[in-house]
Design a protein around this motif. Structure first.
Motif, PDB file in Angstrom:
ATOM      1  N   ASN A 142       4.570  70.835  23.293  1.00 29.20           N
ATOM      2  CA  ASN A 142       5.564  70.591  22.481  1.00 29.20           C
ATOM      3  C   ASN A 142       6.201  71.680  21.574  1.00 29.20           C
ATOM      4  OD1 ASN A 142       3.568  71.219  20.443  1.00 29.20           O
ATOM      5  ND2 ASN A 142       3.095  68.746  19.905  1.00 29.20           N
ATOM      6  N   GLN A 143       5.719  72.810  21.520  1.00 32.36           N
ATOM      7  CA  GLN A 143       5.975  73.891  20.956  1.00 32.36           C
ATOM      8  C   GLN A 143       5.841  74.032  19.493  1.00 32.36           C
ATOM      9  OE1 GLN A 143       9.812  75.544  22.120  1.00 32.36           O
ATOM     10  NE2 GLN A 143       9.538  74.941  24.200  1.00 32.36           N
ATOM     11  N   GLU A 144       4.972  73.351  19.095  1.00 30.78           N
ATOM     12  CA  GLU A 144       4.624  73.124  17.558  1.00 30.78           C
ATOM     13  C   GLU A 144       3.347  73.906  17.286  1.00 30.78           C
ATOM     14  OE1 GLU A 144       4.722  68.962  16.690  1.00 30.78           O
ATOM     15  OE2 GLU A 144       6.539  68.463  17.381  1.00 30.78           O
ATOM     16  N   ALA A 145       2.812  74.250  18.260  1.00 28.81           N
ATOM     17  CA  ALA A 145       1.229  74.788  17.989  1.00 28.81           C
ATOM     18  C   ALA A 145       1.261  75.889  19.000  1.00 28.81           C
ATOM     19  CB  ALA A 145       0.093  73.583  18.035  1.00 28.81           C
ATOM     20  N   VAL A 146      -0.008  76.546  18.837  1.00 30.66           N
ATOM     21  CA  VAL A 146      -0.470  77.697  19.489  1.00 30.66           C
ATOM     22  C   VAL A 146      -1.823  77.014  19.924  1.00 30.66           C
ATOM     23  CG1 VAL A 146      -1.499  79.869  20.003  1.00 30.66           C
ATOM     24  CG2 VAL A 146       0.656  79.433  18.446  1.00 30.66           C
ATOM     25  N   THR A 147      -2.067  77.001  21.332  1.00 33.46           N
ATOM     26  CA  THR A 147      -3.486  76.701  22.006  1.00 33.46           C
ATOM     27  C   THR A 147      -4.282  78.057  22.471  1.00 33.46           C
ATOM     28  OG1 THR A 147      -2.493  74.392  22.893  1.00 33.46           O
ATOM     29  CG2 THR A 147      -4.677  75.285  23.894  1.00 33.46           C
ATOM     30  N   LEU A 148      -5.235  78.054  21.808  1.00 33.91           N
ATOM     31  CA  LEU A 148      -6.407  79.008  22.066  1.00 33.91           C
ATOM     32  C   LEU A 148      -7.558  78.678  22.633  1.00 33.91           C
ATOM     33  CD1 LEU A 148      -6.572  82.153  21.479  1.00 33.91           C
ATOM     34  CD2 LEU A 148      -7.614  81.599  19.352  1.00 33.91           C
ATOM     35  N   ASN A 149      -7.842  79.144  24.004  1.00 34.64           N
ATOM     36  CA  ASN A 149      -8.928  78.733  24.701  1.00 34.64           C
ATOM     37  C   ASN A 149      -9.989  79.870  24.510  1.00 34.64           C
ATOM     38  OD1 ASN A 149      -7.591  76.563  26.085  1.00 34.64           O
ATOM     39  ND2 ASN A 149      -6.865  77.993  27.487  1.00 34.64           N
ATOM     40  N   LEU A 150     -11.170  79.111  24.097  1.00 36.54           N
ATOM     41  CA  LEU A 150     -12.286  80.236  24.109  1.00 36.54           C
ATOM     42  C   LEU A 150     -12.953  80.631  25.511  1.00 36.54           C
ATOM     43  CD1 LEU A 150     -13.246  77.686  21.572  1.00 36.54           C
ATOM     44  CD2 LEU A 150     -14.336  79.810  21.156  1.00 36.54           C
ATOM     45  N   SER A 151     -13.695  81.611  25.684  1.00 40.59           N
ATOM     46  CA  SER A 151     -14.355  81.859  26.720  1.00 40.59           C
ATOM     47  C   SER A 151     -15.717  81.425  26.811  1.00 40.59           C
ATOM     48  CB  SER A 151     -14.322  83.706  26.870  1.00 40.59           C
ATOM     49  OG  SER A 151     -14.817  84.334  25.734  1.00 40.59           O
ATOM     50  N   SER A 152     -16.316  81.058  25.819  1.00 40.13           N
ATOM     51  CA  SER A 152     -17.681  80.866  25.588  1.00 40.13           C
ATOM     52  C   SER A 152     -17.994  79.314  25.667  1.00 40.13           C
ATOM     53  CB  SER A 152     -18.410  81.672  24.650  1.00 40.13           C
ATOM     54  OG  SER A 152     -17.804  81.597  23.491  1.00 40.13           O
ATOM     55  N   TYR A 153     -17.040  78.815  25.106  1.00 41.04           N
ATOM     56  CA  TYR A 153     -17.164  77.209  24.777  1.00 41.04           C
ATOM     57  C   TYR A 153     -16.053  76.354  25.281  1.00 41.04           C
ATOM     58  CZ  TYR A 153     -20.647  78.625  21.315  1.00 41.04           C
ATOM     59  OH  TYR A 153     -21.884  79.404  20.788  1.00 41.04           O
ATOM     60  N   GLU A 154     -16.461  74.962  25.408  1.00 44.63           N
ATOM     61  CA  GLU A 154     -15.424  74.239  26.319  1.00 44.63           C
ATOM     62  C   GLU A 154     -14.465  73.611  25.296  1.00 44.63           C
ATOM     63  OE1 GLU A 154     -18.587  71.302  24.133  1.00 44.63           O
ATOM     64  OE2 GLU A 154     -18.465  73.376  25.327  1.00 44.63           O
ATOM     65  N   TRP A 155     -14.481  73.812  23.977  1.00 38.74           N
ATOM     66  CA  TRP A 155     -13.240  73.327  23.208  1.00 38.74           C
ATOM     67  C   TRP A 155     -12.127  74.569  22.836  1.00 38.74           C
ATOM     68  CZ3 TRP A 155     -18.197  73.647  21.190  1.00 38.74           C
ATOM     69  CH2 TRP A 155     -18.586  74.832  20.233  1.00 38.74           C
ATOM     70  N   LYS A 156     -11.232  73.700  22.769  1.00 33.99           N
ATOM     71  CA  LYS A 156     -10.005  74.944  22.280  1.00 33.99           C
ATOM     72  C   LYS A 156      -9.377  74.714  21.031  1.00 33.99           C
ATOM     73  CE  LYS A 156      -6.226  72.044  24.343  1.00 33.99           C
ATOM     74  NZ  LYS A 156      -6.925  70.752  24.559  1.00 33.99           N
ATOM     75  N   PHE A 157      -8.857  75.433  20.487  1.00 35.37           N
ATOM     76  CA  PHE A 157      -8.226  75.198  19.148  1.00 35.37           C
ATOM     77  C   PHE A 157      -6.516  75.073  19.123  1.00 35.37           C
ATOM     78  CE2 PHE A 157     -12.111  77.728  18.003  1.00 35.37           C
ATOM     79  CZ  PHE A 157     -12.380  77.034  16.937  1.00 35.37           C
ATOM     80  N   ASP A 158      -6.159  74.173  18.682  1.00 35.66           N
ATOM     81  CA  ASP A 158      -4.510  73.619  18.187  1.00 35.66           C
ATOM     82  C   ASP A 158      -4.346  74.755  17.190  1.00 35.66           C
ATOM     83  OD1 ASP A 158      -4.398  72.928  20.776  1.00 35.66           O
ATOM     84  OD2 ASP A 158      -4.512  70.612  20.144  1.00 35.66           O
ATOM     85  N   ILE A 159      -3.479  75.496  17.012  1.00 30.52           N
ATOM     86  CA  ILE A 159      -3.276  76.079  15.681  1.00 30.52           C
ATOM     87  C   ILE A 159      -1.653  75.696  15.391  1.00 30.52           C
ATOM     88  CG2 ILE A 159      -3.282  78.279  14.344  1.00 30.52           C
ATOM     89  CD1 ILE A 159      -5.728  79.213  16.488  1.00 30.52           C
TER      90      ILE A 159
END
Length: 193
Positions: A142-159
């Motif tokens: 939606n171009q409203e946030a940045v999705t950041l994927n972790l290399s060590s855990y299953e969750w991601k961050f929506d910033i």
């Protein structure tokens, strides 16, 4: 095998719905580490200055209503407006940047002092892609946030980059976040909390 409906329901909640305390604690530590990394960004003189409040957590993880799987954690990172002002235009806002706010002027629409929210999101991606322990930073669909994927855990961050507004006549404030079209839209996740 459960002997009562209550025991069966409790087991179902514990084993299938609720996030374990251990996973929740690990996610909180991970989030705090990410915020420490983001707090380092302004040191180079290019990334926008961050507000002293720095972040606001929102979404189901912050409200403690997240159910399995723990796949995303939402947060807003608050940018310092450096004297910028907001103008409401229909159902969206623009942010006018003063001449002395050089870092923000570099993120404005060409030939104007109107801050472009997509450029701000892209600036976050540019810096987040180099944070250790993360595999990929990209613009959310939606171009409203940045999705950041972790290399060590299953969750991601929506910033979500955001600005905290100056108080209204009644003392209330709200946040401006990207609207996906280059402008800004109002929100206040504090209400949900």
């Amino acid at each position: 095998m459960a002997k009562t409906v209550d025991i069966a329901f409790s087991a179902f909640l514990e084993n299938k719905v609720r996030i374990s305390k251990y996973r929740s604690d690990m996610a909180k530590i991970s989030k705090d580490n990410l915020i420490k990394e983001i707090a380092k960004f302004p040191l180079d003189g290019v990334f926008p200055s961050l507000h002293k409040e720095l972040r606001i957590d929102y979404g189901s993880f912050a409200r403690k209503t997240k159910i399995r799987p723990l796949d995303d954690i939402d947060m807003m990172v608050i940018i310092h407006a450096n004297g910028g002002s907001r103008n409401q235009v229909g159902n969206y806002y623009t942010i006018q940047v003063p001449a002395n706010a050089i870092k923000l002027l570099n993120l404005c629409n060409p030939g104007t002092n109107i801050l472009n929210s997509i450029k701000v999101v892209n600036k976050f991606i540019e810096y987040l892609k180099d944070v250790p322990n993360y595999t990929k930073a990209e613009i959310k669909r939606n171009q409203e946030a940045v999705t950041l994927n972790l290399s060590s855990y299953e969750w991601k961050f929506d910033i979500v980059p955001s600005f905290l507004t100056q108080p209204e006549y009644d003392g209330s404030t709200f946040y401006l976040i990207p609207d996906g079209k280059g402008n800004w839209k109002p929100t206040d996740p504090r209400i949900d909390k």
